[in-house]
Scaffold this active site. Structure first.
Site, PDB file in Angstrom:
ATOM      1  N   GLY A  24     -24.064   3.856   2.931  1.00 50.48           N
ATOM      2  CA  GLY A  24     -22.910   4.121   2.240  1.00 50.48           C
ATOM      3  C   GLY A  24     -23.358   3.867   0.110  1.00 50.48           C
ATOM      4  CE  LYS A  53      -4.871   0.473   0.524  1.00 49.80           C
ATOM      5  NZ  LYS A  53      -5.273   0.070  -0.064  1.00 49.80           N
ATOM      6  N   GLY A  58     -21.614   4.733  -2.497  1.00 47.88           N
ATOM      7  CA  GLY A  58     -21.064   5.262  -3.470  1.00 47.88           C
ATOM      8  C   GLY A  58     -20.799   3.909  -4.406  1.00 47.88           C
TER       9      GLY A  58
HETATM   10  P1  NAD Z   1     -17.443   6.018  -2.647  1.00 48.27           P
HETATM   11  O1  NAD Z   1     -16.356   6.642  -2.029  1.00 48.27           O
HETATM   12  O2  NAD Z   1     -17.783   6.236  -3.943  1.00 48.27           O
HETATM   13  O3  NAD Z   1     -18.487   5.552  -1.538  1.00 48.27           O
HETATM   14  C1  NAD Z   1     -18.591   5.934  -0.184  1.00 48.27           C
HETATM   15  C2  NAD Z   1     -19.694   6.705  -0.316  1.00 48.27           C
HETATM   16  O4  NAD Z   1     -20.566   6.535   1.363  1.00 48.27           O
HETATM   17  C3  NAD Z   1     -20.309   7.838  -0.787  1.00 48.27           C
HETATM   18  O5  NAD Z   1     -21.310   7.935  -1.286  1.00 48.27           O
HETATM   19  C4  NAD Z   1     -20.335   8.953   0.350  1.00 48.27           C
HETATM   20  O6  NAD Z   1     -21.126   9.939   0.561  1.00 48.27           O
HETATM   21  C5  NAD Z   1     -20.842   7.824   1.822  1.00 48.27           C
HETATM   22  N1  NAD Z   1     -20.460   7.946   2.958  1.00 48.27           N
HETATM   23  C6  NAD Z   1     -19.553   8.368   3.572  1.00 48.27           C
HETATM   24  N2  NAD Z   1     -19.423   8.952   4.884  1.00 48.27           N
HETATM   25  C7  NAD Z   1     -21.217   8.324   5.246  1.00 48.27           C
HETATM   26  C8  NAD Z   1     -21.782   8.103   6.489  1.00 48.27           C
HETATM   27  N3  NAD Z   1     -21.172   8.737   7.278  1.00 48.27           N
HETATM   28  N4  NAD Z   1     -22.677   7.511   6.210  1.00 48.27           N
HETATM   29  C9  NAD Z   1     -23.436   7.071   5.418  1.00 48.27           C
HETATM   30  N5  NAD Z   1     -22.682   7.159   4.008  1.00 48.27           N
HETATM   31  C10 NAD Z   1     -21.289   7.371   4.365  1.00 48.27           C
HETATM   32  O7  NAD Z   1     -16.054   4.749  -2.374  1.00 48.27           O
HETATM   33  P2  NAD Z   1     -16.556   3.237  -2.550  1.00 48.27           P
HETATM   34  O8  NAD Z   1     -15.621   2.950  -4.094  1.00 48.27           O
HETATM   35  O9  NAD Z   1     -17.685   2.540  -2.925  1.00 48.27           O
HETATM   36  O10 NAD Z   1     -15.575   2.567  -1.889  1.00 48.27           O
HETATM   37  C11 NAD Z   1     -16.970   1.981  -0.264  1.00 48.27           C
HETATM   38  C12 NAD Z   1     -15.564   0.844   0.092  1.00 48.27           C
HETATM   39  O11 NAD Z   1     -15.795   0.289  -0.031  1.00 48.27           O
HETATM   40  C13 NAD Z   1     -14.547   2.089   1.019  1.00 48.27           C
HETATM   41  O12 NAD Z   1     -14.454   1.850   2.467  1.00 48.27           O
HETATM   42  C14 NAD Z   1     -13.734   1.232  -0.036  1.00 48.27           C
HETATM   43  O13 NAD Z   1     -12.313   1.735   0.658  1.00 48.27           O
HETATM   44  C15 NAD Z   1     -14.313  -0.116   0.105  1.00 48.27           C
HETATM   45  N6  NAD Z   1     -13.835  -0.698  -0.832  1.00 48.27           N
HETATM   46  C16 NAD Z   1     -14.425  -0.640  -2.526  1.00 48.27           C
HETATM   47  C17 NAD Z   1     -13.168  -0.968  -3.265  1.00 48.27           C
HETATM   48  C18 NAD Z   1     -13.435  -0.623  -5.068  1.00 48.27           C
HETATM   49  O14 NAD Z   1     -13.683  -1.459  -5.794  1.00 48.27           O
HETATM   50  N7  NAD Z   1     -14.516   0.098  -4.652  1.00 48.27           N
HETATM   51  C19 NAD Z   1     -12.773  -2.182  -3.199  1.00 48.27           C
HETATM   52  C20 NAD Z   1     -12.516  -2.589  -1.342  1.00 48.27           C
HETATM   53  C21 NAD Z   1     -12.496  -1.888  -1.233  1.00 48.27           C
END
Ligand code: NAD
Length: 346
Positions: free
Chosen positions: A180, A80, A182
């Site tokens: 969340g 990382k 996202g």
């Molecule tokens: P993202 O930033 O697109 O989405 C996160 C969402 O959570 C956003 O819409 C944000 O507004 C919301 N959020 C933030 N704080 C919040 C709260 N207190 N309550 C409710 N919602 C809240 O991120 P992502 O890519 O969708 O990833 C989500 C999680 O999964 C992260 O922890 C990331 O590390 C993990 N992850 C993602 C991937 C990937 O392929 N994108 C892979 C492995 C792990």
């Protein structure tokens, strides 16, 4: 600042501090383990309050990547990188090119990719200085975003978790709370809706929340109230450390299974969940779909079909973890860590 006796130090193979005066780069790359292959893991840009905080994060996250890739059966180690900076203010092409040079100095032992604070566009700048970048679009017009694969992996993890935790074979009528919506959470919501699940959604982005809720026929709640939702499954898809002792006591769900990294605020929360009869799908097993896709992207013979088949093996991996945990009367988190460590040694 101590390294070798740092609480998160786990015999990491290399920890590299890099700086570049012209661009203001201050970065740390941690390579945890390369026995299974090069250390792949994302680059996080975050305004850490101190170098010590950045070091803690990179040590913990790089070990997590080793465990994730080992349990996903990938020929990858764990690494990382972090840059101490505010991504909205400090991220410049020069900073990213300097980071590329630092990555390049490790000759492929570390391969970088997107993480919080970085995007595919940023990876293109880094790629100007090094070939050791993943998560780039393979062809113009395509996206290198692994989120749909992460979401599909969580869906596959849920198939195992609801069988073991709720005795259910399908998702028709299954009540799921998603925290969340996202990149990953929105894909997951659509897939669950298509499978007949009834969704409760929350997000701090109210507009996006309402839009998606309309699309997938979901109800919505506030971020503070999501833990109390009357549901079968709680799916954390926002940020880490969400499963605190307090949340473990409040949850109404029988299963926790989501995409967020490092969901357990402290390791003992896994036992609290276990004691309450809540089945927890270890985060790095459930959310490995993205890293599986990123690994396949590195090869010329990329096949979406092969990626999907590999992602779908998450169900069987979790079956094994839940069965072992059931036989031993222990938490799935402890079993997952044990299995990962076994695989790092073989
Ligand atoms: P993202 O930033 O697109 O989405 C996160 C969402 O959570 C956003 O819409 C944000 O507004 C919301 N959020 C933030 N704080 C919040 C709260 N207190 N309550 C409710 N919602 C809240 O991120 P992502 O890519 O969708 O990833 C989500 C999680 O999964 C992260 O922890 C990331 O590390 C993990 N992850 C993602 C991937 C990937 O392929 N994108 C892979 C492995 C792990």
């Amino acid at each position: 600042m101590r390294v070798f006796d740092h609480p998160e130090f786990d015999h990491h193979e290399q920890i590299v501090f890099g700086s570049d005066a012209a661009s203001g780069l201050r970065a740390i790359i941690a390579i945890h383990d390369t026995h299974r292959g090069p250390a792949l893991g994302g680059l996080r840009i975050f305004p850490y309050a101190s170098e010590a905080e950045a070091l803690t994060d990179v040590l913990r996250l790089s070990r997590g990547m080793s465990y994730k890739s080992a349990l996903a059966d990938l020929p990858l180690g764990g690494g990382k990188a972090v840059i101490i900076a505010d991504p909205r203010r400090d991220k410049t092409p020069e900073l990213l090119r300097a980071m590329g040079r630092l990555v390049d100095s490790l000759s492929g032992h570390y391969i970088t990719a997107e993480d919080s604070g970085t995007s595919e566009a940023d990876m293109r700048y880094i790629h100007e200085s090094t070939a050791h970048v993943s998560g780039l679009a393979r062809r113009p017009g395509e996206s290198g975003d692994p989120s749909p694969f992460t979401a599909h992996g969580v869906f596959c993890a849920l198939q195992s978790a609801i069988r073991h935790g709720l005795g259910r074979a399908d998702m028709d009528g299954l009540r799921v709370a998603i925290q969340g919506i996202g990149h990953v959470g929105a894909h997951l919501a659509r897939q669950l809706h298509a499978a007949g699940a009834r969704l409760v959604l929350t997000d701090i982005d109210q507009k996006a929340l309402e839009l998606l809720a309309g699309e997938v026929d979901a109800t919505t709640t506030t971020p503070a109230a999501i833990f109390d939702a009357e549901v079968d499954v709680f799916a954390p898809c926002a940020m880490g450390a969400v499963l605190t002792a307090d949340v473990a006591k409040r949850l109404q769900a029988g299963v926790v299974c989501g995409a967020a990294n490092n969901q357990l605020a402290t390791p003992d929360v896994a036992d609290l969940l276990h004691d309450r009869g809540i089945l927890y799908a270890p985060d790095y097993v459930a959310n490995a779909g993205g890293v599986i896709e990123v690994e396949y992207q590195r090869h010329e013979d990329y096949s979406r079909k092969a990626v999907m088949a590999h992602v779908e093996r998450i169900t069987a991996t979790l079956d094994e973890i839940f069965e072992r945990a059931g036989n031993r009367g222990t938490s799935p988190a402890a079993i997952a860590d044990e299995l990962a460590r076994e695989r790092l040694l073989t």
